[in-house]
Design a protein around this motif. Structure first.
Motif, PDB file in Angstrom:
ATOM      1  N   GLU A 167      -0.875  43.718   6.580  1.00  0.00           N
ATOM      2  CA  GLU A 167      -1.340  42.503   7.206  1.00  0.00           C
ATOM      3  C   GLU A 167      -2.914  42.737   7.936  1.00  0.00           C
ATOM      4  O   GLU A 167      -3.527  41.718   8.173  1.00  0.00           O
ATOM      5  N   PHE A 168      -3.223  43.811   7.992  1.00  0.00           N
ATOM      6  CA  PHE A 168      -4.681  44.177   8.613  1.00  0.00           C
ATOM      7  C   PHE A 168      -5.668  43.787   7.620  1.00  0.00           C
ATOM      8  O   PHE A 168      -6.644  43.153   7.952  1.00  0.00           O
ATOM      9  N   ARG A 169      -5.241  44.059   6.312  1.00  0.00           N
ATOM     10  CA  ARG A 169      -6.330  43.566   5.442  1.00  0.00           C
ATOM     11  C   ARG A 169      -6.359  42.217   5.098  1.00  0.00           C
ATOM     12  O   ARG A 169      -7.558  41.460   5.044  1.00  0.00           O
ATOM     13  N   GLN A 172       3.819  51.235   8.078  1.00  0.00           N
ATOM     14  CA  GLN A 172       2.432  51.331   8.259  1.00  0.00           C
ATOM     15  C   GLN A 172       2.068  50.668   7.016  1.00  0.00           C
ATOM     16  O   GLN A 172       0.922  50.052   6.805  1.00  0.00           O
ATOM     17  N   HIS A 173       2.680  50.615   5.849  1.00  0.00           N
ATOM     18  CA  HIS A 173       2.250  50.122   4.535  1.00  0.00           C
ATOM     19  C   HIS A 173       2.156  48.313   4.892  1.00  0.00           C
ATOM     20  O   HIS A 173       1.154  47.787   4.547  1.00  0.00           O
ATOM     21  N   ARG A 228       7.062  55.876  -4.480  1.00  0.00           N
ATOM     22  CA  ARG A 228       8.501  56.144  -4.351  1.00  0.00           C
ATOM     23  C   ARG A 228       9.242  56.194  -3.207  1.00  0.00           C
ATOM     24  O   ARG A 228      10.221  55.575  -2.925  1.00  0.00           O
ATOM     25  N   PHE A 229       8.241  56.660  -2.072  1.00  0.00           N
ATOM     26  CA  PHE A 229       8.934  56.357  -0.484  1.00  0.00           C
ATOM     27  C   PHE A 229       9.012  54.993  -0.449  1.00  0.00           C
ATOM     28  O   PHE A 229       9.970  54.896   0.487  1.00  0.00           O
ATOM     29  N   LEU A 230       8.128  54.041  -0.726  1.00  0.00           N
ATOM     30  CA  LEU A 230       8.318  52.559  -0.420  1.00  0.00           C
ATOM     31  C   LEU A 230       9.358  52.128  -0.862  1.00  0.00           C
ATOM     32  O   LEU A 230      10.100  51.156  -0.347  1.00  0.00           O
ATOM     33  N   GLY A 231       9.552  52.584  -2.024  1.00  0.00           N
ATOM     34  CA  GLY A 231      10.991  52.200  -2.820  1.00  0.00           C
ATOM     35  C   GLY A 231      12.233  52.249  -2.176  1.00  0.00           C
ATOM     36  O   GLY A 231      13.290  51.884  -2.475  1.00  0.00           O
ATOM     37  N   THR A 290      -3.597  49.888  -0.805  1.00  0.00           N
ATOM     38  CA  THR A 290      -2.914  50.291   0.584  1.00  0.00           C
ATOM     39  C   THR A 290      -2.359  51.592   0.430  1.00  0.00           C
ATOM     40  O   THR A 290      -2.338  52.593   1.282  1.00  0.00           O
ATOM     41  N   ARG A 291      -1.469  51.848  -0.908  1.00  0.00           N
ATOM     42  CA  ARG A 291      -0.626  52.887  -1.007  1.00  0.00           C
ATOM     43  C   ARG A 291      -1.595  54.048  -1.367  1.00  0.00           C
ATOM     44  O   ARG A 291      -1.141  55.084  -0.950  1.00  0.00           O
ATOM     45  N   GLU A 292      -2.874  53.783  -1.702  1.00  0.00           N
ATOM     46  CA  GLU A 292      -3.846  54.927  -2.004  1.00  0.00           C
ATOM     47  C   GLU A 292      -4.366  55.381  -0.493  1.00  0.00           C
ATOM     48  O   GLU A 292      -4.606  56.757  -0.440  1.00  0.00           O
TER      49      GLU A 292
END
Length: 102
Positions: free
Chosen positions: A11-13, A5-6, A58-61, A41-43
């Motif tokens: 890409e959408f932005r 989703q990130h 953290r989860f993205l990492g 995006t993460r916010e």
């Protein structure tokens, strides 16, 4: 899922920047976000899922974490904060570290 989703949101932005005349909103987690004034995006992901931006980071990492260590996170024998640091190491080092986790 958060990683995918990130990437999609990023890409959408980028698409919205080049196609300003089109509708610039997206639904995520049951909430509609308007990209004209969207925060990072993460916010946006944190807001959608009731997390903090730090938790999302953290989860993205964890997307580069080896599957062996990811199983340790799932079993709760490895903390997410520690796994985030291990995910930055080369795969062979991660596998060596996994040998020492009960």
């Amino acid at each position: 899922t958060l990683w995918e989703q990130h990437q999609s949101l990023k890409e959408f932005r980028q698409y919205c920047r080049t196609h300003a005349e089109e509708k610039q909103e997206i639904e995520l987690g049951g909430k509609v976000f308007k990209f004209g004034h969207l925060e990072k995006t993460r916010e946006a992901l944190a807001t959608a899922y009731g997390l903090t931006p730090t938790d999302v980071q953290r989860f993205l990492g964890l997307h580069t974490l080896s599957s062996v260590l990811f199983e340790c996170v799932d079993r709760r024998t490895l903390a997410i904060s520690a796994a985030t640091y291990l995910a930055q190491l080369p795969k062979e080092w991660q596998l060596e570290a996994a040998r020492w986790i009960p």
